[in-house]
Structure formats: structure tokens, C-alpha cells
Design a protein around this motif. Structure first.
Motif, PDB file in Angstrom:
ATOM      1  N   MET A  25      14.114 -13.753 -17.422  1.00  0.00           N
ATOM      2  CA  MET A  25      14.739 -12.845 -16.394  1.00  0.00           C
ATOM      3  C   MET A  25      13.399 -12.284 -15.645  1.00  0.00           C
ATOM      4  SD  MET A  25      16.772  -9.145 -16.644  1.00  0.00           S
ATOM      5  CE  MET A  25      15.647  -8.439 -17.559  1.00  0.00           C
ATOM      6  N   ALA A  28      11.607 -15.032 -13.686  1.00  0.00           N
ATOM      7  CA  ALA A  28      12.254 -15.544 -12.485  1.00  0.00           C
ATOM      8  C   ALA A  28      12.271 -14.262 -11.436  1.00  0.00           C
ATOM      9  CB  ALA A  28      13.616 -15.685 -12.896  1.00  0.00           C
ATOM     10  N   CYS A  29      12.568 -13.060 -11.781  1.00  0.00           N
ATOM     11  CA  CYS A  29      12.765 -12.003 -10.903  1.00  0.00           C
ATOM     12  C   CYS A  29      11.116 -11.697 -10.352  1.00  0.00           C
ATOM     13  CB  CYS A  29      13.141 -10.700 -11.377  1.00  0.00           C
ATOM     14  SG  CYS A  29      14.928 -10.865 -11.619  1.00  0.00           S
ATOM     15  N   LYS A  32      10.602 -14.490  -7.777  1.00  0.00           N
ATOM     16  CA  LYS A  32      11.144 -14.175  -6.482  1.00  0.00           C
ATOM     17  C   LYS A  32      10.709 -12.988  -5.643  1.00  0.00           C
ATOM     18  CE  LYS A  32      15.742 -12.917  -5.169  1.00  0.00           C
ATOM     19  NZ  LYS A  32      16.957 -13.630  -4.697  1.00  0.00           N
ATOM     20  N   CYS A  33      10.350 -11.897  -6.251  1.00  0.00           N
ATOM     21  CA  CYS A  33      10.262 -10.640  -5.529  1.00  0.00           C
ATOM     22  C   CYS A  33       8.732 -10.238  -5.485  1.00  0.00           C
ATOM     23  CB  CYS A  33      11.045  -9.614  -6.313  1.00  0.00           C
ATOM     24  SG  CYS A  33      12.650  -9.646  -6.387  1.00  0.00           S
ATOM     25  N   GLU A  47       9.770  -4.641  -2.835  1.00  0.00           N
ATOM     26  CA  GLU A  47       9.735  -5.352  -3.991  1.00  0.00           C
ATOM     27  C   GLU A  47      10.512  -4.661  -5.111  1.00  0.00           C
ATOM     28  OE1 GLU A  47       5.145  -6.985  -3.208  1.00  0.00           O
ATOM     29  OE2 GLU A  47       5.407  -5.026  -4.337  1.00  0.00           O
ATOM     30  N   CYS A  50      14.322  -5.614  -4.435  1.00  0.00           N
ATOM     31  CA  CYS A  50      14.554  -7.083  -4.803  1.00  0.00           C
ATOM     32  C   CYS A  50      14.281  -7.132  -6.243  1.00  0.00           C
ATOM     33  CB  CYS A  50      13.225  -7.787  -4.239  1.00  0.00           C
ATOM     34  SG  CYS A  50      13.332  -9.521  -4.617  1.00  0.00           S
ATOM     35  N   LEU A  51      13.428  -6.371  -7.195  1.00  0.00           N
ATOM     36  CA  LEU A  51      13.422  -6.443  -8.574  1.00  0.00           C
ATOM     37  C   LEU A  51      14.919  -5.892  -9.151  1.00  0.00           C
ATOM     38  CD1 LEU A  51       9.834  -5.711  -9.271  1.00  0.00           C
ATOM     39  CD2 LEU A  51      11.017  -8.121  -9.789  1.00  0.00           C
ATOM     40  N   ARG A  53      17.662  -5.513  -7.875  1.00  0.00           N
ATOM     41  CA  ARG A  53      19.010  -6.313  -7.417  1.00  0.00           C
ATOM     42  C   ARG A  53      18.900  -7.762  -8.302  1.00  0.00           C
ATOM     43  NH1 ARG A  53      19.184  -5.926  -0.889  1.00  0.00           N
ATOM     44  NH2 ARG A  53      20.177  -4.113  -0.909  1.00  0.00           N
ATOM     45  N   CYS A  54      17.684  -8.071  -8.573  1.00  0.00           N
ATOM     46  CA  CYS A  54      17.782  -9.439  -9.132  1.00  0.00           C
ATOM     47  C   CYS A  54      17.882  -9.251 -10.772  1.00  0.00           C
ATOM     48  CB  CYS A  54      16.147  -9.998  -9.030  1.00  0.00           C
ATOM     49  SG  CYS A  54      15.765 -11.502  -9.895  1.00  0.00           S
ATOM     50  N   LYS A  57      21.782  -8.822 -10.992  1.00  0.00           N
ATOM     51  CA  LYS A  57      22.403  -9.868 -10.903  1.00  0.00           C
ATOM     52  C   LYS A  57      22.324 -11.159 -12.068  1.00  0.00           C
ATOM     53  CE  LYS A  57      22.534 -10.580  -5.747  1.00  0.00           C
ATOM     54  NZ  LYS A  57      21.836 -11.082  -4.810  1.00  0.00           N
ATOM     55  N   TYR A  58      21.089 -10.796 -12.533  1.00  0.00           N
ATOM     56  CA  TYR A  58      20.859 -11.696 -13.880  1.00  0.00           C
ATOM     57  C   TYR A  58      21.433 -11.074 -15.072  1.00  0.00           C
ATOM     58  CZ  TYR A  58      17.577 -14.905 -16.330  1.00  0.00           C
ATOM     59  OH  TYR A  58      17.034 -15.927 -17.087  1.00  0.00           O
TER      60      TYR A  58
END
Length: 90
Positions: A25, A28-29, A32-33, A47, A50-51, A53-54, A57-58
Motif C-alpha cells: 500500500m 503503490a500510494c 501514485k501521489c 499530495e 491523494c495519499l 484517498r489512496c 481505497k486500499y
């Protein structure tokens, strides 16, 4: 294998799986962010959002998958019991 040892192995496996999930996680995050070239020492608001939310969701997907796998496992156990009852073996 004695029950205490089985519990210890299950606990160790759970810790390993949680550590692996956390590491995947995080990677990946982060990819992505957070851009590969840092401009500032602190995360920007975008950022951070984004983190957040990521990660949410994860974790949500991880929880849903765990529930579904548990459900499937219980169905498999029930099917196995019915099959064993039908053949007369226990």
C-alpha cells in the motif's frame, strides 16, 4: 501439531501478511501521489489528499476481499461437510 503451536504460526502469518499489505500500500500510494522529484520537504495539500484517498481505497478493498474470502471459505467448508455426509466418511 499442537494447538498452541498452530495458533502461534497463524499469528506470525497474520503479522507477515499485514506487513506485506502495508508495504504494498505504501509503495503503490507513494508512486501514485508523490512525484519522483521532491520540490519541498513537506507534502503539498494535493499530495496529502491523494495519499488519504489512496490509503482509504486500499484498506476498503482489502477489507472487502477479506470478507469475500471468508465467505467463500465458509461455503467450501459447508460443501465439504455435505460431501462427507453423503459418502458416509467423517
Amino acid at each position: 501439531m499442537d494447538p498452541l503451536r498452530a495458533q502461534q504460526l497463524a499469528a506470525e502469518l497474520e503479522v507477515d501478511m499485514m506487513a506485506d499489505m502495508y508495504n504494498r500500500m505504501t509503495q503503490a500510494c507513494h508512486l501514485k501521489c508523490v512525484p519522483p522529484h521532491y520540490k519541498e520537504a513537506e507534502l503539498s495539500k494535493g499530495e496529502s489528499v491523494c495519499l488519504d484517498r489512496c490509503v482509504a481505497k486500499y484498506l476498503d478493498v482489502h477489507e472487502r476481499m477479506g470478507k469475500k474470502l471468508t465467505e467463500l471459505s465458509l461455503q467450501d467448508e459447508e460443501l465439504l461437510k455435505r460431501m462427507q455426509q453423503g459418502t458416509g466418511t467423517a
